[in-house]
Design a protein around this motif. Structure first.
Motif, PDB file in Angstrom:
ATOM      1  N   GLN A  52      -5.710  39.769  -8.767  1.00 11.52           N
ATOM      2  CA  GLN A  52      -6.351  41.007  -9.226  1.00 11.52           C
ATOM      3  C   GLN A  52      -5.711  42.223  -8.549  1.00 11.52           C
ATOM      4  O   GLN A  52      -5.432  43.221  -9.213  1.00 11.52           O
ATOM      5  N   ASP A  53      -5.483  42.141  -7.258  1.00 14.15           N
ATOM      6  CA  ASP A  53      -4.833  43.247  -6.543  1.00 14.15           C
ATOM      7  C   ASP A  53      -3.415  43.479  -7.048  1.00 14.15           C
ATOM      8  O   ASP A  53      -2.975  44.612  -7.220  1.00 14.15           O
ATOM      9  N   GLN A  54      -2.689  42.390  -7.284  1.00 11.72           N
ATOM     10  CA  GLN A  54      -1.335  42.503  -7.816  1.00 11.72           C
ATOM     11  C   GLN A  54      -1.350  43.154  -9.196  1.00 11.72           C
ATOM     12  O   GLN A  54      -0.541  44.034  -9.486  1.00 11.72           O
ATOM     13  N   SER A  55      -2.283  42.747 -10.043  1.00 11.45           N
ATOM     14  CA  SER A  55      -2.374  43.313 -11.391  1.00 11.45           C
ATOM     15  C   SER A  55      -2.764  44.787 -11.352  1.00 11.45           C
ATOM     16  O   SER A  55      -2.252  45.583 -12.136  1.00 11.45           O
ATOM     17  N   THR A  56      -3.641  45.137 -10.441  1.00  8.26           N
ATOM     18  CA  THR A  56      -4.041  46.540 -10.310  1.00  8.26           C
ATOM     19  C   THR A  56      -2.847  47.395  -9.890  1.00  8.26           C
ATOM     20  O   THR A  56      -2.650  48.494 -10.410  1.00  8.26           O
ATOM     21  N   ILE A 101      -2.528  38.503 -16.893  1.00  8.67           N
ATOM     22  CA  ILE A 101      -2.435  37.328 -16.024  1.00  8.67           C
ATOM     23  C   ILE A 101      -3.750  37.155 -15.279  1.00  8.67           C
ATOM     24  O   ILE A 101      -4.315  36.064 -15.212  1.00  8.67           O
ATOM     25  N   TRP A 102      -4.240  38.262 -14.714  1.00  6.91           N
ATOM     26  CA  TRP A 102      -5.507  38.195 -13.978  1.00  6.91           C
ATOM     27  C   TRP A 102      -6.639  37.799 -14.911  1.00  6.91           C
ATOM     28  O   TRP A 102      -7.457  36.951 -14.572  1.00  6.91           O
ATOM     29  N   PHE A 103      -6.702  38.371 -16.099  1.00  6.77           N
ATOM     30  CA  PHE A 103      -7.776  38.063 -17.025  1.00  6.77           C
ATOM     31  C   PHE A 103      -7.744  36.590 -17.437  1.00  6.77           C
ATOM     32  O   PHE A 103      -8.777  35.926 -17.484  1.00  6.77           O
ATOM     33  N   ILE A 104      -6.555  36.057 -17.710  1.00  5.35           N
ATOM     34  CA  ILE A 104      -6.443  34.651 -18.110  1.00  5.35           C
ATOM     35  C   ILE A 104      -6.879  33.734 -16.967  1.00  5.35           C
ATOM     36  O   ILE A 104      -7.590  32.749 -17.186  1.00  5.35           O
ATOM     37  N   LEU A 105      -6.472  34.051 -15.739  1.00  4.51           N
ATOM     38  CA  LEU A 105      -6.910  33.249 -14.600  1.00  4.51           C
ATOM     39  C   LEU A 105      -8.417  33.351 -14.396  1.00  4.51           C
ATOM     40  O   LEU A 105      -9.075  32.372 -14.036  1.00  4.51           O
TER      41      LEU A 105
END
Length: 161
Positions: A52-56, A101-105
């Motif tokens: 989540q932090d990476q995606s943000t 990616i975060w949403f799928i995980l």
């Protein structure tokens, strides 16, 4: 010299090989932690928070690129051609994919047996996803709105009180 064709002026800050290679590498490397996290078949909360932090961060870069390009294009003497604006839009769109990616995980983790299954309705998904966004932005939700009641698989669309 009158028949000289007009060509797109070079702008290596946008279409240069180094800039594009860096964006491509950054996006490909976003998938590397996901592969390692999925290797053992379980996503921990720490792993999910890291993604989540990476995606943000990637989303912030995407918006920064778009805002910069829009301001350069809207100035009295625009310094960005349509061609370069299209490249920036493509690079920004590529950065936005890391958010998925975060949403799928998140969906993968929520589909595990330790959670109540989410009913396949828009209201159920909105409630489940909205509670996560709410918790991320404002802290924990008020009491009584955290668990979605599945009502034996029928999905009433109501939350527990």
């Amino acid at each position: 010299m009158e028949n000289v064709e007009k060509c797109i002026p070079a702008n290596p800050d946008i279409s240069g090989i180094g800039v594009r290679a860096a964006i491509y590498a950054q996006n490909l490397l976003c998938f590397l932690p996901v592969v390692f996290y999925l290797w053992d078949g379980e996503i921990t909360l720490d792993e999910l928070a890291g993604i989540q932090d990476q995606s943000t961060g990637m989303l912030a870069i995407a918006f920064a690129i778009l805002i910069t390009t829009a301001s350069l294009a809207a100035s009295s003497n625009p310094t960005v051609s349509n061609y370069h604006a299209a490249i920036v839009l493509d690079l920004s769109w590529m950065n936005n994919t890391s958010t998925w990616i975060w949403f799928i995980l998140y969906v993968y983790e929520r589909s595990k047996a330790k959670y109540k299954p989410v009913v396949a309705t828009w209201s159920a998904w909105w409630t489940t996803f909205g509670s996560t966004v709410y918790a991320y932005l404002l802290g924990p939700e008020p009491a009584g709105t955290q668990d979605y009641e599945s009502n034996e698989g029928e999905g009433s669309g109501k939350t527990k009180n």
